[in-house]
Design a protein around this motif. Structure first.
Motif, PDB file in Angstrom:
ATOM      1  N   VAL A 192     -28.718  77.680   5.368  1.00  0.00           N
ATOM      2  CA  VAL A 192     -28.895  77.278   6.765  1.00  0.00           C
ATOM      3  C   VAL A 192     -29.750  78.306   7.505  1.00  0.00           C
ATOM      4  CG1 VAL A 192     -27.707  76.818   8.950  1.00  0.00           C
ATOM      5  CG2 VAL A 192     -26.733  75.993   6.796  1.00  0.00           C
ATOM      6  N   GLY A 193     -29.486  79.593   7.252  1.00  0.00           N
ATOM      7  CA  GLY A 193     -30.249  80.650   7.924  1.00  0.00           C
ATOM      8  C   GLY A 193     -31.717  80.650   7.572  1.00  0.00           C
ATOM      9  N   GLY A 194     -32.052  80.151   6.383  1.00  0.00           N
ATOM     10  CA  GLY A 194     -33.449  80.112   5.948  1.00  0.00           C
ATOM     11  C   GLY A 194     -34.096  78.752   6.073  1.00  0.00           C
ATOM     12  N   SER A 195     -33.466  77.852   6.851  1.00  0.00           N
ATOM     13  CA  SER A 195     -33.976  76.479   6.939  1.00  0.00           C
ATOM     14  C   SER A 195     -34.891  76.251   8.136  1.00  0.00           C
ATOM     15  CB  SER A 195     -32.803  75.501   7.010  1.00  0.00           C
ATOM     16  OG  SER A 195     -32.077  75.671   8.224  1.00  0.00           O
ATOM     17  N   PHE A 196     -35.046  77.275   9.009  1.00  0.00           N
ATOM     18  CA  PHE A 196     -35.914  77.196  10.201  1.00  0.00           C
ATOM     19  C   PHE A 196     -35.461  76.105  11.170  1.00  0.00           C
ATOM     20  CE2 PHE A 196     -38.533  77.890   6.334  1.00  0.00           C
ATOM     21  CZ  PHE A 196     -38.688  79.262   6.455  1.00  0.00           C
ATOM     22  N   THR A 197     -34.156  75.840  11.189  1.00  0.00           N
ATOM     23  CA  THR A 197     -33.656  74.768  12.048  1.00  0.00           C
ATOM     24  C   THR A 197     -32.644  75.265  13.071  1.00  0.00           C
ATOM     25  OG1 THR A 197     -31.918  74.269  10.442  1.00  0.00           O
ATOM     26  CG2 THR A 197     -33.979  73.029  10.258  1.00  0.00           C
ATOM     27  N   THR A 198     -32.421  76.558  13.131  1.00  0.00           N
ATOM     28  CA  THR A 198     -31.434  77.105  14.055  1.00  0.00           C
ATOM     29  C   THR A 198     -31.901  78.454  14.568  1.00  0.00           C
ATOM     30  OG1 THR A 198     -29.146  77.885  14.244  1.00  0.00           O
ATOM     31  CG2 THR A 198     -30.175  78.052  12.083  1.00  0.00           C
ATOM     32  N   ASP A 199     -31.536  78.781  15.785  1.00  0.00           N
ATOM     33  CA  ASP A 199     -31.932  80.074  16.347  1.00  0.00           C
ATOM     34  C   ASP A 199     -31.013  81.209  15.926  1.00  0.00           C
ATOM     35  OD1 ASP A 199     -34.165  79.115  17.717  1.00  0.00           O
ATOM     36  OD2 ASP A 199     -32.962  78.483  19.440  1.00  0.00           O
ATOM     37  N   ASP A 200     -29.900  80.879  15.271  1.00  0.00           N
ATOM     38  CA  ASP A 200     -29.006  81.945  14.822  1.00  0.00           C
ATOM     39  C   ASP A 200     -29.208  82.272  13.343  1.00  0.00           C
ATOM     40  OD1 ASP A 200     -27.887  79.742  13.608  1.00  0.00           O
ATOM     41  OD2 ASP A 200     -25.817  80.227  14.155  1.00  0.00           O
ATOM     42  N   GLY A 201     -30.428  81.999  12.843  1.00  0.00           N
ATOM     43  CA  GLY A 201     -30.751  82.294  11.453  1.00  0.00           C
ATOM     44  C   GLY A 201     -30.452  83.732  11.047  1.00  0.00           C
ATOM     45  N   PRO A 202     -30.912  84.736  11.827  1.00  0.00           N
ATOM     46  CA  PRO A 202     -30.625  86.132  11.453  1.00  0.00           C
ATOM     47  C   PRO A 202     -29.126  86.422  11.368  1.00  0.00           C
ATOM     48  CG  PRO A 202     -32.385  86.054  13.075  1.00  0.00           C
ATOM     49  CD  PRO A 202     -31.845  84.666  12.977  1.00  0.00           C
ATOM     50  N   ALA A 203     -28.343  85.850  12.265  1.00  0.00           N
ATOM     51  CA  ALA A 203     -26.895  86.068  12.232  1.00  0.00           C
ATOM     52  C   ALA A 203     -26.285  85.439  10.978  1.00  0.00           C
ATOM     53  CB  ALA A 203     -26.242  85.493  13.486  1.00  0.00           C
ATOM     54  N   ARG A 204     -26.777  84.262  10.615  1.00  0.00           N
ATOM     55  CA  ARG A 204     -26.288  83.594   9.400  1.00  0.00           C
ATOM     56  C   ARG A 204     -26.589  84.437   8.165  1.00  0.00           C
ATOM     57  NH1 ARG A 204     -24.402  78.015   9.263  1.00  0.00           N
ATOM     58  NH2 ARG A 204     -24.557  77.216  11.378  1.00  0.00           N
ATOM     59  N   LEU A 205     -27.805  84.957   8.100  1.00  0.00           N
ATOM     60  CA  LEU A 205     -28.202  85.766   6.942  1.00  0.00           C
ATOM     61  C   LEU A 205     -27.424  87.074   6.892  1.00  0.00           C
ATOM     62  CD1 LEU A 205     -32.020  85.051   7.107  1.00  0.00           C
ATOM     63  CD2 LEU A 205     -30.452  84.254   5.344  1.00  0.00           C
ATOM     64  N   SER A 206     -27.164  87.650   8.055  1.00  0.00           N
ATOM     65  CA  SER A 206     -26.379  88.880   8.110  1.00  0.00           C
ATOM     66  C   SER A 206     -24.953  88.626   7.627  1.00  0.00           C
ATOM     67  CB  SER A 206     -26.361  89.429   9.535  1.00  0.00           C
ATOM     68  OG  SER A 206     -25.573  90.602   9.603  1.00  0.00           O
ATOM     69  N   ALA A 207     -24.364  87.512   8.052  1.00  0.00           N
ATOM     70  CA  ALA A 207     -23.014  87.159   7.613  1.00  0.00           C
ATOM     71  C   ALA A 207     -22.985  86.912   6.112  1.00  0.00           C
ATOM     72  CB  ALA A 207     -22.528  85.920   8.364  1.00  0.00           C
ATOM     73  N   ALA A 208     -24.044  86.262   5.607  1.00  0.00           N
ATOM     74  CA  ALA A 208     -24.121  85.998   4.166  1.00  0.00           C
ATOM     75  C   ALA A 208     -24.171  87.299   3.378  1.00  0.00           C
ATOM     76  CB  ALA A 208     -25.350  85.138   3.866  1.00  0.00           C
ATOM     77  N   GLU A 209     -24.977  88.257   3.859  1.00  0.00           N
ATOM     78  CA  GLU A 209     -25.097  89.520   3.127  1.00  0.00           C
ATOM     79  C   GLU A 209     -23.780  90.291   3.125  1.00  0.00           C
ATOM     80  OE1 GLU A 209     -28.335  93.034   2.418  1.00  0.00           O
ATOM     81  OE2 GLU A 209     -28.406  91.947   4.316  1.00  0.00           O
ATOM     82  N   ALA A 210     -23.074  90.271   4.239  1.00  0.00           N
ATOM     83  CA  ALA A 210     -21.780  90.956   4.307  1.00  0.00           C
ATOM     84  C   ALA A 210     -20.796  90.336   3.317  1.00  0.00           C
ATOM     85  CB  ALA A 210     -21.221  90.882   5.728  1.00  0.00           C
ATOM     86  N   MET A 211     -20.810  89.009   3.218  1.00  0.00           N
ATOM     87  CA  MET A 211     -19.902  88.328   2.294  1.00  0.00           C
ATOM     88  C   MET A 211     -20.266  88.632   0.843  1.00  0.00           C
ATOM     89  SD  MET A 211     -17.226  86.346   2.311  1.00  0.00           S
ATOM     90  CE  MET A 211     -17.165  85.399   3.827  1.00  0.00           C
TER      91      MET A 211
END
Length: 595
Positions: free
Chosen positions: A391-410
């Motif tokens: 979702v973070g890399g789909s260019f469809t949301t403004d919270d992409g960086p937050a999604r990617l950050s959460a993914a990396e933490a997980m």
């Protein structure tokens, strides 16, 4: 001057038994007092088995205990007696409220104190307990060497397992059933009390139909190599080849094989050589029902037999990995009280349907529920991280960086638990290449290939990483290797899209159109492939087709805009940025909104 000697540390070789309650946190959350009362009663009735077999309980662990034995044989016997007693006491209870213990046993050199024991020998036992089925017993190879042939149970070989904070992989065996007693009537063996482990499979020796006995070495090599490769699938339980060897030309009752070896699935196959061609038929069968779940035929010109063996095995292993996930997800759908792994398999099945928002939302729900059941489920952690990354890399949301950050933490949390989990390294690599760290991502993918050389996804990911580094000319080669290893992979549409994007970045717009059409035809629900196709068609001047492709992509995911595409800043490589600028021109020609 007289120096005091350091206090002597007592060490000895011991069999260590670790036990705990599966899903204890969930049970306590449901009803603390009732769970505590049940646990106290079960321990009171079950733990006498420890002293009866010469062991001592070293300490209580709240929801379980740690015990030491001078004999591995007695440790296993005590574990069996304990589990049987617990089952008798809890059999009448509802499954979702029933207390079930998991037990791990290891033999090792340990540091001994009056009320505790320490060392890797203890840690391994505790890790084995974590991977045992509820009601089950897992033992290490060091324990197995002492007990094989000496206890009245049989074992299934789970292969080498990566255990958290243990430096080297440990070969693990699980108790599967009581050894059948012979009777005057020669009755068939009855199944033991434990249900077959998930993803448990036996690879029956492939049959050589050629009549040329010189081909037996090739056929046997395929069987053995496939057994090894399947054991790399996370959570799989693959029986050792020597267990499955039987009369290769006799008819096989797969349900009887399933009962005897306590496995859910049977893989059988045949190989036939005719002239300069080799034909292989393979079937995956549900060992409980006898139903054929999947069948495939491979036919190839004969080249180097060893190269052919490697290619066939890699294709089968990659395909079977997906087929087993689907089969387990179907089983889980029929489960009244799914546990973490049931929910994980259903989440994976959702992702395998496609990367639409609907599929990803369903998958997220399953993975989150799995983590509620088992907060330590590494598989569910990676599933959730992959959803956030997608979702973070789909260019469809403004919270992409937050999604990617959460993914990396997980992902980092998962790797702290299981450092050599191939899927976790793949997941971390994807986060890195989508956050302008493609070189680091490549190292993660290369490490994944060290762990599993036939991991097709790692080859595809390398292809994607290369165009972010301005090396788009190398992408196609990596994708072709991924397709060679897994030509019918459910993610193949994703991989062909990578080549199309690489061609687009290189200015090879006609080739880009060809690859991107291949992607959209394989999966019509992947919005990025339609949008990349729109850009490529726009740059070739086919504006009507470009606008149609853009409308299709935007209908699948209305949140895509050129602004979000550029704001992602996935690479600052000048070659990549030049190609990105051309791609945006194509998107504008196709009518994609700026946003």
């Amino acid at each position: 001057m007289v120096h005091d000697r350091p206090a002597r540390i007592e060490r000895r070789l011991s069999a260590i038994l670790a036990a705990d309650v599966a899903g204890y946190s969930r049970l306590m959350h449901q009803n603390e007092e009732a769970t505590h009362t049940k646990l106290t009663a079960l321990l009171a009735h079950g733990t006498p088995a420890i002293s009866e077999h010469g062991g001592r309980i070293v300490k209580s662990t709240g929801d379980g205990f740690l015990a030491e034995f001078p004999s591995a044989v007695e440790a296993v016997r005590a574990a069996i007696q304990f589990q049987n007693r617990v089952k008798q006491l809890t059999n009448a209870e509802a499954e979702d409220r029933r207390l079930a213990f998991r037990i791990g046993i290891n033999v090792g050199d340990v540091i001994v104190e009056p009320h505790d024991v320490f060392g890797d020998g203890v840690n391994i036992a505790a890790r084995l307990e974590n991977i045992a089925e509820p009601g089950g017993i897992c033992i290490s190879s060091s324990a197995y060497d002492h007990v094989k042939g000496r206890v009245s149970v049989e074992f299934i070989d789970l292969g080498e397992q990566i255990l958290r904070n243990i430096h080297s992989p440990v070969r693990v065996y699980a108790v599967v059933r009581a050894r059948p007693r012979s009777t005057a009537q020669g009755e068939s063996a009855k199944p033991g009390p434990l249900s077959p482990p998930r993803l448990s499979i036996v690879v029956l020796p492939f049959i050589n139909l050629s009549g040329d006995r010189e081909q037996d070495y090739f056929v046997d090599g395929v069987t053995e190599s496939l057994t090894t490769d399947l054991s790399r699938i996370s959570g799989s339980c693959v029986t050792a080849r020597n267990v499955s060897v039987s009369d290769k030309r006799g008819a096989v009752d797969v349900r009887q094989v399933g009962r005897e070896l306590n496995v859910r699935y049977v893989l059988e196959g045949s190989v036939q050589r005719g002239g300069n061609r080799l034909r292989m038929n393979v079937q995956l069968i549900d060992a409980m029902s006898g139903q054929h779940l999947w069948a495939e035929r491979f036919e190839k010109p004969i080249a180097d037999l060893f190269d052919m063996q490697d290619e066939i095995v890699s294709r089968l292993a990659n395909t079977l990995g997906a087929q087993l996930i689907v089969a387990e997800a179907r089983r889980a759908e029929r489960t009244l009280h799914p546990d973490a792994m049931d929910l994980y398999f259903q989440g994976r099945a959702c992702v395998m349907k496609g990367l639409s928002l609907e599929c990803l939302t369903q998958a997220r729900n399953f993975f989150e529920r799995a983590l509620e059941c088992d907060p330590g489920s590494v598989e569910a952690m990676i599933g959730l991280a992959n959803v956030d990354t997608t979702v973070g890399g789909s260019f469809t949301t403004d919270d992409g960086p937050a999604r990617l950050s959460a993914a990396e933490a997980m992902v980092n949390k998962a790797l702290s638990i299981r450092p050599n989990y191939t899927s976790a390294h793949l997941a971390r690599g994807w986060v890195q290449i989508l956050t302008n760290r493609a070189a680091q991502g490549i190292r993660e993918f290369e490490h994944a290939l060290v762990l599993n050389p036939n991991e097709a996804n790692a080859h595809a990911a390398l292809g994607c990483a290369k165009f972010y580094m301005g090396r788009a000319t190398e992408t196609e080669g990596h994708i072709l290797e991924a397709l060679r290893l897994s030509p019918r992979d459910f993610q193949a549409y994703h991989w062909t899209c990578f080549v199309g994007v690489a061609k687009l970045l290189l200015g090879s717009d006609v080739d880009a159109v060809s690859w991107l059409r291949r992607s959209t035809e394989a999966n019509r629900n992947y919005h990025l492939a339609h949008l990349a196709l729109a850009a490529a068609l726009g740059l070739t001047g086919a504006l009507d087709e470009a606008q149609t492709a853009a409308r299709t992509g935007l209908a699948l995911n209305p949140g895509f805009t050129i602004r979000r595409f550029l704001a992602a800043q996935q690479s600052n490589n000048p070659i990549y940025l030049a190609g990105l600028k051309r791609s945006c021109e194509g998107l504008r020609l196709a009518g994609v909104p700026e946003g």
